[in-house]
Write a protein that holds these residues in place. Sequence first.
Motif, PDB file in Angstrom:
ATOM      1  N   GLN A 116      39.189  41.897  42.884  1.00 21.70           N
ATOM      2  CA  GLN A 116      39.638  43.241  42.537  1.00 21.70           C
ATOM      3  C   GLN A 116      41.151  43.302  42.672  1.00 21.70           C
ATOM      4  O   GLN A 116      41.721  42.853  43.666  1.00 21.70           O
ATOM      5  CB  GLN A 116      39.001  44.286  43.449  1.00 21.70           C
TER       6      GLN A 116
ATOM      7  N   LEU B 213      46.296  47.557  39.525  1.00 22.91           N
ATOM      8  CA  LEU B 213      47.437  47.450  38.621  1.00 22.91           C
ATOM      9  C   LEU B 213      48.254  48.729  38.755  1.00 22.91           C
ATOM     10  O   LEU B 213      47.818  49.811  38.351  1.00 22.91           O
ATOM     11  CB  LEU B 213      46.944  47.262  37.187  1.00 22.91           C
TER      12      LEU B 213
ATOM     13  N   GLN C 298      45.808  43.688  32.059  1.00 24.17           N
ATOM     14  CA  GLN C 298      44.378  43.965  32.214  1.00 24.17           C
ATOM     15  C   GLN C 298      43.535  42.864  31.546  1.00 24.17           C
ATOM     16  O   GLN C 298      42.551  42.388  32.124  1.00 24.17           O
ATOM     17  CB  GLN C 298      44.039  45.315  31.587  1.00 24.17           C
TER      18      GLN C 298
ATOM     19  N   LEU D 154      43.476  39.412  33.511  1.00 20.69           N
ATOM     20  CA  LEU D 154      42.736  39.470  34.765  1.00 20.69           C
ATOM     21  C   LEU D 154      41.239  39.638  34.510  1.00 20.69           C
ATOM     22  O   LEU D 154      40.401  38.959  35.136  1.00 20.69           O
ATOM     23  CB  LEU D 154      43.264  40.610  35.634  1.00 20.69           C
ATOM     24  N   GLN D 155      40.884  40.511  33.592  1.00 24.26           N
ATOM     25  CA  GLN D 155      39.468  40.715  33.290  1.00 24.26           C
ATOM     26  C   GLN D 155      38.838  39.477  32.680  1.00 24.26           C
ATOM     27  O   GLN D 155      37.644  39.214  32.888  1.00 24.26           O
ATOM     28  CB  GLN D 155      39.330  41.915  32.352  1.00 24.26           C
TER      29      GLN D 155
ATOM     30  N   VAL E  81      39.840  45.441  37.468  1.00 21.70           N
ATOM     31  CA  VAL E  81      41.179  46.026  37.499  1.00 21.70           C
ATOM     32  C   VAL E  81      41.067  47.543  37.575  1.00 21.70           C
ATOM     33  O   VAL E  81      40.356  48.165  36.776  1.00 21.70           O
ATOM     34  CB  VAL E  81      41.978  45.625  36.236  1.00 21.70           C
TER      35      VAL E  81
END
Length: 792
Positions: free
Chosen positions: A71, A74, A89, A92-93, A99
């Motif tokens: 987790q 941002l 986003q 990272l996803q 996020v």
Amino acid sequence: MPISKTNQLPSTRRRAVQFGLSALMATGLLGLSPLAGNSQTPEAVAPPPPVIVPTPQSTTSLGAPVVLGSQVSLVVSPDTDPAAQALAQKILQARGVQVTINSPAAPGNGSKLRLGSGSRADITPAVGNSVPGKAEGYALLVTDTDVVIGGSDGAGQYYGVQTLKQLLAGEGAQTAVAKLAITDSPSMPIRGAIEGFYGAPWSQQDRLDQLAFYGDVKMNTYIYAPKDDPYHRSQWRDPYPAAKLAELKALVDASTANHVRFTFALSPGESVCFSSQADRNAAIAKMQAMYDVGVRAFSIPLDDISYTKWNCSADQTAYGAPGSGNAGKAQVDFLNYLNSSFIKTKSGIFPLQMVPTEYSDVRPTAYKQQFKTLQPDIVIMWTGTDVVPPKISNSDAAAAAAVWGRKVFLWDNYPVNDFGQTTGRLLMGAYAKREAGLSTSLQGIVSNPMNQASASKPAVIGVAGFAWNDGAYDAASTWRWALAYLAQGSANQGNPALAAALTTFADLNYAAPTFGNTFWLPQAPALKQLSDAFNAAPQTASLAAIKDYADSMVTGAPLIRNQLADRIFVQDASAWLDAEPLWGRALQKAAAAVEAARAGEQNSATALVQQSQAAVDQARAVKITDKKNTWSEKATPAPKLGDGVLDTLISTLNNIVTKTSNFALNSPEVKVSGVEPGTSFTGPKAVDGDSSTRWASNYADNAWIQVKLTQSARLDSVQINWESACASAYKVQTSPDGVNWTDYPVDKPVCGVQTVAVSASQPIGFIKIQGIKRATSWGYSIFEIAAYGKAA
């Protein structure tokens, strides 16, 4: 065109083809330092930082990588660039990280990624004054509690996130980031690509993929200038049809999302009346239509046109007789008008660019003299000291700036393959022979890629790396990174086997010809090194490395077809991928034949030679049928792979088994009809055993080269390794005495390596290659001639 000093580790430490830290994680060698809220135990010794391309201006390792965990908060504000936020986003996803979006006032718990202006209150304390005070700059800092990216502007934020993408490793709760401090900004303000080739333009899918790719490698410019778009060139006055205009708007929008300037080029030179107010108004109307769909950068290319005639009588009246100086005056008037009447009246618009008719030299001329009155903010593009220059030095660029009266913008014709010397070629070698320091003399660089968009990526990544930081650019390591980038796919994960397959494929497609029948990048340098090592001791040298290379050819092509996420690349390279495993099988069999002969298994060795030769015939039967290039619109040439190196090595191995020798090698006497004027491409260079040297003839269809054999021999074949300036009709002749000749007509001449069977019934002392008709306007050009047989 054509047709007609950093803290980064030294390059020897920056050669891994893996991205990020995934290889270290996989082997358990990566010590992880936790961010807030995580519980991994840190290791004391930090691994070296990952390779980052383009190379940042300054990189400092701060310790062991840290865990982000599953987790991340941002932390953004109104000054956060929307494209940078969306990219953060996304990356990272893609690694399975959840996020949440928070503000500096309520940053949330756990790991944080702070993204915004370098002057933001929660970013400045971390990065201090390290954010560069220039456009597109950023500072990136990874601490035990935060990842902080502060940009000098929105583009800087976006490029900081692109760098972060290369620092990530692992997935989910094991997602980690290298612990670094980076301060970075581009050395050149303009970096990108120009779709400026002849032949089939890129598809909409090609262009959208390219725009995303340019964002990945921090290129900020795409110039739309396809020669075969009629509304760009031949029908420049006509408005775009609604459907096409909608396509262009989609490209403009995609450019904006990737921080790329969509630059619309209007090329009116074939028919424009420079003094005509109607034509000036037509040009402005066309640019206004593009402005209305979001275009904020424009170019007026005046390349590949004649200034020996006017397109209208009004120009004769206004400027006098057609010619170099008067053409320059007319063009300057036209450009100054467009700049004053359109560009300078608009807000948020970039300086006007132009391509002069004399784009490829630094000679002072009457034409260039007129450009002293060109408005100083107009940017002039230049291709170097030739249309396709073998190198570009600082002195070249300084000379260009002096003759044009301003710093120029380099249109680099690499890896474009729309001219005759590139027939059958993909140009996938490293971007090289551009001198460090050019950023002081150039406003920027755009690459002119191939008709094959995705196959251009390895070379274009080199352009991106050089233009961003020419002082720290390393051609070899950037090239390897580029091939690994292709292999990683959309998941941004390393794939070493696929990267190795692409490396072999690109080595076989490494050669880059100039516009003047020479190569500025050599063919298949890795395979050439193996071949040279074998030739140094052909009776005893190990064949292990050659066999590994052949195996990579055989297995690599299907691996690329099946695993490469970039399906456009697979389509681009289809014919070459068809031919590669066939050539690989030929090399496998030839190497196995030598090993069998060494073991005394002559029958087996002879059978393997036959299988090798059959595979060569199959490989040469593959044709390019996609009609993308000017040289494949009305013909189906064979794809060239490692030509002059691969085919020569196969012949050498097979000839060892059959106990035939090359009796033309280092001939004691070579006679020619002539040599290309002004060159040193003499006859002996066609028999020196070096496939990078050549003989080039005088400009005559009946030109010839005669070779005295090293001893009288019973020949089986004569092999000619043609350069692109080949013959559309020729014959091979043999003679016992240099007086009486026997003809062997060639039914189907090819450009490349061609083997012509001759009779072994009588001893031969001389051979001649007799031209009948040239395939080009140049003379004949031959890299090597070999005469195979047994001593009489």
